[in-house]
Structures are given as structure tokens and as C-alpha cells.
Enzyme design. Structure first.
Site, PDB file in Angstrom:
ATOM      1  CB  SER A 166      -0.868   0.010   1.264  1.00 53.16           C
ATOM      2  OG  SER A 166      -1.518   1.260   1.409  1.00 53.16           O
TER       3      SER A 166
ATOM      4  CE1 TYR B  95      -4.079  -2.141   4.931  1.00 55.44           C
ATOM      5  CE2 TYR B  95      -3.283   0.082   4.527  1.00 55.44           C
ATOM      6  CZ  TYR B  95      -3.795  -1.115   4.059  1.00 55.44           C
ATOM      7  OH  TYR B  95      -4.013  -1.269   2.709  1.00 55.44           O
TER       8      TYR B  95
HETATM    9  P1  NAP Z   1     -11.474  -5.826   0.415  1.00 56.88           P
HETATM   10  O1  NAP Z   1     -12.370  -5.338  -0.660  1.00 56.88           O
HETATM   11  O2  NAP Z   1     -11.769  -5.485   1.842  1.00 56.88           O
HETATM   12  O3  NAP Z   1     -11.345  -7.426   0.271  1.00 56.88           O
HETATM   13  C1  NAP Z   1     -10.562  -8.137   1.175  1.00 56.88           C
HETATM   14  C2  NAP Z   1     -10.403  -9.565   0.710  1.00 56.88           C
HETATM   15  O4  NAP Z   1      -9.475 -10.222   1.613  1.00 56.88           O
HETATM   16  C3  NAP Z   1     -11.689 -10.376   0.749  1.00 56.88           C
HETATM   17  O5  NAP Z   1     -11.650 -11.323  -0.303  1.00 56.88           O
HETATM   18  C4  NAP Z   1     -11.585 -11.096   2.106  1.00 56.88           C
HETATM   19  O6  NAP Z   1     -12.346 -12.304   2.175  1.00 56.88           O
HETATM   20  C5  NAP Z   1     -10.106 -11.399   2.135  1.00 56.88           C
HETATM   21  N1  NAP Z   1      -9.562 -11.682   3.472  1.00 56.88           N
HETATM   22  C6  NAP Z   1      -9.596 -10.900   4.588  1.00 56.88           C
HETATM   23  N2  NAP Z   1      -8.955 -11.524   5.614  1.00 56.88           N
HETATM   24  C7  NAP Z   1      -8.528 -12.723   5.134  1.00 56.88           C
HETATM   25  C8  NAP Z   1      -7.844 -13.829   5.697  1.00 56.88           C
HETATM   26  N3  NAP Z   1      -7.448 -13.840   6.987  1.00 56.88           N
HETATM   27  N4  NAP Z   1      -7.593 -14.907   4.913  1.00 56.88           N
HETATM   28  C9  NAP Z   1      -7.990 -14.933   3.609  1.00 56.88           C
HETATM   29  N5  NAP Z   1      -8.634 -13.910   3.017  1.00 56.88           N
HETATM   30  C10 NAP Z   1      -8.904 -12.824   3.772  1.00 56.88           C
HETATM   31  O7  NAP Z   1      -9.954  -5.342   0.157  1.00 56.88           O
HETATM   32  P2  NAP Z   1      -9.298  -4.467  -1.024  1.00 56.88           P
HETATM   33  O8  NAP Z   1      -9.568  -3.041  -0.753  1.00 56.88           O
HETATM   34  O9  NAP Z   1      -9.605  -5.068  -2.337  1.00 56.88           O
HETATM   35  O10 NAP Z   1      -7.751  -4.679  -0.667  1.00 56.88           O
HETATM   36  C11 NAP Z   1      -6.994  -5.748  -1.219  1.00 56.88           C
HETATM   37  C12 NAP Z   1      -5.536  -5.497  -0.865  1.00 56.88           C
HETATM   38  O11 NAP Z   1      -5.148  -4.217  -1.367  1.00 56.88           O
HETATM   39  C13 NAP Z   1      -5.270  -5.454   0.643  1.00 56.88           C
HETATM   40  O12 NAP Z   1      -4.046  -6.064   0.936  1.00 56.88           O
HETATM   41  C14 NAP Z   1      -5.192  -3.967   0.934  1.00 56.88           C
HETATM   42  O13 NAP Z   1      -4.388  -3.690   2.058  1.00 56.88           O
HETATM   43  C15 NAP Z   1      -4.572  -3.451  -0.341  1.00 56.88           C
HETATM   44  N6  NAP Z   1      -4.820  -2.037  -0.572  1.00 56.88           N
HETATM   45  C16 NAP Z   1      -6.085  -1.564  -0.725  1.00 56.88           C
HETATM   46  C17 NAP Z   1      -6.287  -0.201  -0.919  1.00 56.88           C
HETATM   47  C18 NAP Z   1      -7.653   0.396  -1.095  1.00 56.88           C
HETATM   48  O14 NAP Z   1      -7.751   1.640  -1.125  1.00 56.88           O
HETATM   49  N7  NAP Z   1      -8.706  -0.388  -1.205  1.00 56.88           N
HETATM   50  C19 NAP Z   1      -5.191   0.664  -0.942  1.00 56.88           C
HETATM   51  C20 NAP Z   1      -3.924   0.137  -0.779  1.00 56.88           C
HETATM   52  C21 NAP Z   1      -3.750  -1.205  -0.603  1.00 56.88           C
HETATM   53  P3  NAP Z   1     -13.913 -12.274   2.684  1.00 56.88           P
HETATM   54  O15 NAP Z   1     -14.677 -11.616   1.582  1.00 56.88           O
HETATM   55  O16 NAP Z   1     -14.282 -13.702   2.886  1.00 56.88           O
HETATM   56  O17 NAP Z   1     -13.916 -11.453   3.937  1.00 56.88           O
END
Ligand code: NAP
Length: 243
Positions: free
Chosen positions: A138, A152
Site C-alpha cells: 500500500s 496497517y
Molecule cells: P477488500 O475489498 O476489503 O477485500 C478483502 C479480501 O481479503 C476479501 O476477499 C476477504 O475475504 C479477504 N480476506 C480478509 N482476511 C482474510 C484472511 N485472513 N484470509 C484470507 N482472506 C482474507 O480489500 P481491497 O480493498 O480489495 O484490498 C486488497 C488489498 O489491497 C489489501 O491487501 C489492501 O491492504 C490493499 N490495498 C487496498 C487499498 C484500497 O484503497 N482499497 C489501498 C492500498 C492497498 P472475505 O470476503 O471472505 O472477507
């Protein structure tokens, strides 16, 4: 060789966009998720209807036994694992460090970093003909996320360092390890932080004047996994609209 990939947290947000794009490019995809089975199964149905290969597998990737089961199940289904995306990640309500509990800090670390370590270890043991890994870090690893999520941000800093060290350790074995660092992306994650409209609120502070789409991050992940990036390892790609 068949391309077989595990996308952790592949059922929603950035992971779902990545799973879709990989499947469209001929990868057999294991869509890992934690607890929302319906979301994962509906993504698999969508991929299959479009002619792709995918299956959903529930595993807590911070748990060692679950990770081994995830990799075993994928190999049984599709054969040798060639690619991995460490995408699963969590955050909790915006808070100052002084108010963070030890329990929360440890939960963020195990879900975001221990998972990356466990999955990388399991992948490398099995990638005896080379492979590629992308870690989803991130922009918070650079900003530190003060007043919001220092836990985080610190977990993502650890992920960056793991990427660097591992890329050097396994380069001679033909395994490439790279990292993407998304900025503010429109997904459900921000609701977990207590502010569903966070991306819209911060848009004017982003040089490109808008939040990113999950597909824009997926494009970079898929490129880094691909042979087009065959001379790229230990690299960090910021996908943050210039922020
Ligand atoms: P999201 O929409 O909240 O989705 C999270 C995903 O991770 C879901 O599939 C969830 O499964 C799964 N998950 C959570 N805990 C888990 C565990 N212990 N074991 C296996 N799966 C798990 O997240 P996102 O925003 O797409 O983010 C994806 C990645 O990008 C993350 O690493 C996040 O830190 C990074 N990121 C995101 C942003 C942003 O602005 N969104 C920015 C920078 C970085 P369930 O559906 O079953 O809960």
C-alpha cells in the site's frame, strides 16, 4: 506449462478484479477468501461462464494449516502452482496509535504480513520450475497513515521489506517477486475503517484528482506476473494517482 495462480483475498475488491483478469488470460485461478462464501462462489460462476477456469477456497491465510490446505487443494485441482498474488489484507477503524490495542495490532500483522510469509514459503517450496509472486502492499507504507492506521501502514512496510529480501533470495531460482502499492482505491475496505466514502473525501488531494478502480491495480499485478515482466524483480509499482 499451465499457469496456475492463487489469489489470496481473491473474492472481492482488488483481488476479484485480479482473479477475473488472470482467468481471462488463461490462468487457472484459485480464488481464496476468508468467510464470505457467496461472494467467492458468484465470482467463480462469472469466470466460468466467461470460459475461464477457477474455484473458490476458504482459508485464513494467517493460519499455517489453512495455507498448506489452500496450496494442496489448488495443486490437486489444477496442477503445479506457478504464480501467487498475496492480496488478502485488513484494516480496522481509524484511530491514533495511543488508542490501539495489542490484540488489534497483532491481528493486522498476522493477517497482512504473516500471511504473506506463509504463502510465499509454501509457493517457493513448490515452484521448482520458476514462477512469479506479486505482493499487494500500500501507499500507506510510504505515508505511515498517521491518525488513521499506523498498524496497517507498518504491516505494509514489512511486506515491502519481505518483497525486497525474498526477490534477491530466489532470483537465481527463476522466481520473480514484485510488489504493487495502491493508493486510494474504490473498494469495501474503507467501510471497515469506519469511513465508506473515504476515497471520495480525499480525491482532491490526489494529483490525478480521483480514486483508483480495482481494475487499474489488477492491470499492474497481472503485468508483473506475466512474461512481459520477465526482467523485473524486486520492484515496487506505485498505483496511487501520483500520490
Ligand atoms: P477488500 O475489498 O476489503 O477485500 C478483502 C479480501 O481479503 C476479501 O476477499 C476477504 O475475504 C479477504 N480476506 C480478509 N482476511 C482474510 C484472511 N485472513 N484470509 C484470507 N482472506 C482474507 O480489500 P481491497 O480493498 O480489495 O484490498 C486488497 C488489498 O489491497 C489489501 O491487501 C489492501 O491492504 C490493499 N490495498 C487496498 C487499498 C484500497 O484503497 N482499497 C489501498 C492500498 C492497498 P472475505 O470476503 O471472505 O472477507
Amino acid at each position: 506449462m499451465n499457469k496456475v495462480v492463487i489469489v489470496t483475498g481473491g473474492s472481492r475488491g482488488i483481488g476479484a478484479a485480479t482473479s477475473m483478469l488472470l482467468a481471462s488470460k488463461g490462468y487457472a485461478v484459485c480464488v481464496n477468501y476468508h468467510s464470505r462464501t457467496a461472494d467467492a462462489e458468484s465470482l467463480v460462476t462469472k469466470i466460468t461462464e466467461l470460459g475461464g477456469k477457477a474455484f473458490a477456497f476458504a482459508a485464513d491465510v494467517s493460519n499455517e494449516d489453512d495455507v498448506v490446505k489452500l496450496f494442496d487443494a489448488t495443486e490437486q485441482r489444477f496442477g503445479q502452482i506457478t504464480h501467487l498474488v498475496n492480496n488478502a489484507g485488513i484494516l480496522f477503524t481509524q484511530s491514533r496509535l495511543v488508542d490501539l490495542s495489542l490484540e488489534r495490532f497483532n491481528k493486522v500483522m498476522t493477517t497482512n504480513v504473516t500471511s504473506c510469509f506463509l504463502c510465499c514459503r509454501e509457493a517457493i517450496k513448490r515452484m521448482d520450475s520458476g514462477g512469479a509472486i506479486v505482493n499487494v502492499s500500500s501507499a500507506a507504507s510510504r505515508s505511515g497513515a498517521p491518525n488513521e492506521y499506523i498498524d496497517y501502514a507498518a504491516s505494509k512496510g514489512a511486506m515491502d521489506t519481505l518483497t525486497k529480501g525474498l526477490s534477491l533470495e530466489v532470483a537465481a531460482s527463476g522466481i520473480r517477486v514484485n510488489c504493487v502499492r495502491p493508493g486510494f482505491i474504490h473498494t469495501e475496505m474503507h467501510a471497515d475503517g469506519g469511513e465508506p466514502n473515504r476515497v471520495a473525501r480525499l480525491s482532491s488531494q490526489i494529483p490525478l484528482q480521483r480514486g483508483g478502480r480495482p481494475e487499474e491495480v489488477a492491470n499492474a499485478i497481472v503485468w508483473l506476473l506475466s512474461d512481459e515482466a520477465s526482467y523485473v524483480t524486486g520492484s515496487f509499482m506505485d498505483i496511487a494517482g501520483g500520490k
